[in-house]
Motif scaffolding. Structure first.
Motif, PDB file in Angstrom:
ATOM      1  N   ASN A 182       0.534   5.989  -0.008  1.00  0.00           N
ATOM      2  CA  ASN A 182      -0.301   7.182   0.015  1.00  0.00           C
ATOM      3  C   ASN A 182       0.230   8.150  -1.029  1.00  0.00           C
ATOM      4  O   ASN A 182       1.178   7.845  -1.766  1.00  0.00           O
ATOM      5  N   GLU A 234      -5.084  -2.674   2.701  1.00  0.00           N
ATOM      6  CA  GLU A 234      -6.347  -2.676   3.434  1.00  0.00           C
ATOM      7  C   GLU A 234      -7.201  -3.906   3.156  1.00  0.00           C
ATOM      8  O   GLU A 234      -8.196  -4.144   3.833  1.00  0.00           O
ATOM      9  N   ASN A 266      -4.918   2.624  -8.240  1.00  0.00           N
ATOM     10  CA  ASN A 266      -5.954   2.584  -7.208  1.00  0.00           C
ATOM     11  C   ASN A 266      -7.199   1.908  -7.793  1.00  0.00           C
ATOM     12  O   ASN A 266      -8.108   2.564  -8.275  1.00  0.00           O
ATOM     13  N   GLN A 278       2.322   1.870   3.157  1.00  0.00           N
ATOM     14  CA  GLN A 278       1.258   1.592   4.112  1.00  0.00           C
ATOM     15  C   GLN A 278       0.828   0.140   3.968  1.00  0.00           C
ATOM     16  O   GLN A 278       1.056  -0.496   2.946  1.00  0.00           O
ATOM     17  N   GLY A 307       0.822  -1.198   0.000  1.00  0.00           N
ATOM     18  CA  GLY A 307       0.000   0.000   0.000  1.00  0.00           C
ATOM     19  C   GLY A 307       0.856   1.247   0.000  1.00  0.00           C
ATOM     20  O   GLY A 307       2.049   1.218   0.315  1.00  0.00           O
ATOM     21  N   GLN A 330      -7.485   2.876  -2.046  1.00  0.00           N
ATOM     22  CA  GLN A 330      -6.120   2.962  -1.541  1.00  0.00           C
ATOM     23  C   GLN A 330      -5.148   2.886  -2.707  1.00  0.00           C
ATOM     24  O   GLN A 330      -5.310   2.078  -3.623  1.00  0.00           O
TER      25      GLN A 330
END
Length: 433
Positions: free
Chosen positions: A117, A126, A198, A123, A115, A155
């Motif tokens: 951002n 999710e 995404n 990250q 993941g 995400q």
């Protein structure tokens, strides 16, 4: 009370006199501070809202890529999901100059996913994601299929592709890495590229072929690549039918003038219509707001290298070749090759010089040329008809030879993907972290 006395009284009540300067400064400073704080809070809130909106709607952040060692370049064609939003495909294409320099075997690729951002900070994912890699034969296209145990979250995903087989040699490979990749030593050690996407974004496109149980390279390639190319070919063929129809109408108009226009009682004897055109008709109706087009060419003459099958009722995906190949022919490659090399039959080439333009008095209209201005009404009919014949023949050849071949070439491409496309779904093909 005078105006001056009223102003002095108001100034005293509001502490605007010279003895209250410090108090006024404090009030003004407090007002500016509160106003700035409110503006700052509004800006932060607005920025966060805009970032959230971008995250919600942006499916693709990387539109092109270059491999880190071999420096092959490509473009990201799009991100697609199934109807449930639990399977996604990121489709890539190596550019034509590099399409022959990458491995066409999906087993030679591996992917890594985490993941991210908008600041590119790593990250946790999710949702739980597995995946596979699909290569569409030697077309230059490849993709990564991601499978999520729940609809993809909104995400950003950081996807790294690794080619474990380098088919080209580049001196000093990996030494001129992009600045954002230099901290990751694997990009110097392995031939890799990185994408940000995404698949949970609202702007992602759906692909019906991703709803199928297994990953089918041919079905994906047809829907996402060839169907648009097929649509373009069909639009060209539709335009060619309309244009041929207009020239046939023009020819009929000129033939009518041959029986109406005369010079001193002399008419043109209607010439024999060239065999390539004789009897041709465009039947059916053009498309309108309520109905699809039914136009088709009815003809007794087909160019030796051309075709005349019903393209409108079929599709490239359904296939045309099996229906048009001779019963004793087993190889479509041989059939297409023989067709492409077919020689012109006697009389198959149209030439305006072969048309006789006789007059009702027995003379040849060509003998007059432009030398006698009095014959100009008849020579204009002759020249206009000849030009219409030539233009019609040109468009008919483009229709029967070029456009039909374009359709068949798309089918050949699809057959190639069906036979040579590969899918790597090993457990280690996609590693998440």
């Amino acid at each position: 009370m005078s105006f001056k006395e009223s102003a002095s009284s108001f100034a005293a009540r509001m502490k605007l006199g010279p003895h209250h300067a410090i108090e006024r400064f404090g009030v003004i400073t407090a007002c500016f501070t509160v106003t700035f704080a409110m503006l700052l809070a509004g800006t932060i809130t607005s920025s966060a809202s805009n970032n959230r909106a971008r995250l919600d709607e942006t499916a693709l952040y990387t539109t092109s890529f270059t491999t880190s060692r071999t420096e092959l370049s490509g473009d990201v064609e799009g991100v697609y999901t199934n109807g449930e939003g639990t399977r996604a495909l990121v489709l890539m294409r190596f550019r034509d100059s590099d399409s022959g320099s990458f491995s066409a075997d999906a087993a030679n690729y591996q992917a890594f996913l985490t993941g991210s951002n908008e600041r590119l900070d790593t990250q946790a994912l999710e949702t739980n994601i597995t995946g596979s890699i699909v290569v569409f034969g030697s077309t230059g296209y490849l993709g990564v299929v991601l499978e999520s145990d729940a609809p993809f979250a909104k995400q950003i995903l950081n996807l790294t592709l690794r080619a474990n087989s380098e088919l080209v040699y580049t001196e000093d490979a990996g030494r001129e890495l992009r600045e954002d990749l230099r901290d990751d030593g694997s990009f110097a050690e392995f031939d890799q590229w990185r994408l940000f996407l995404n698949p949970g974004a609202g702007g992602v496109e759906e692909a019906a072929s991703l709803d199928e149980g297994r990953v089918d390279p041919a079905a994906l390639y047809y829907e996402l690549v060839l169907s648009e190319e097929e649509r373009a070919v069909r639009e060209v063929m539709e335009a060619q039918l309309l244009e041929m129809g207009s020239y046939l109408n023009r020819i009929a108009e000129y033939e009518g003038e041959m029986g109406r226009v005369n010079v001193d009682g002399v008419f043109i004897e209607p010439p024999a219509v060239p065999v390539q055109i004789d009897g041709d008709a465009i039947t059916g109706q053009a498309a309108d707001e309520d109905t699809e087009s039914t136009l088709e060419l009815e003809t007794d003459w087909v160019h030796p290298r051309g075709y005349d099958f019903d393209w409108r009722s079929g599709t490239v995906e359904d296939g045309y070749l099996d229906g048009i190949m001779p019963a004793d022919e087993t190889s479509y490659i041989t059939f297409l090759n023989e067709k492409a090399q077919a020689e012109d039959e006697e009389g198959s080439q149209f030439s305006a010089n072969d048309i006789e333009w006789l007059l009702t008095d027995g003379n040849d209209l060509k003998d007059y040329g432009r030398s006698q201005q009095a014959m100009e009404p008849l020579t204009d009919i002759m020249n206009n008809t000849t030009q219409a014949y030539q233009e019609y023949y040109r468009i008919k050849n483009a229709y029967q030879v070029d456009s039909y071949n374009d359709l068949l070439e798309l089918e050949v491409l699809l057959r190639g993907v069906d036979s040579a496309g590969s899918v790597n779904s090993d457990e280690e093909v996609l590693l998440t972290y």
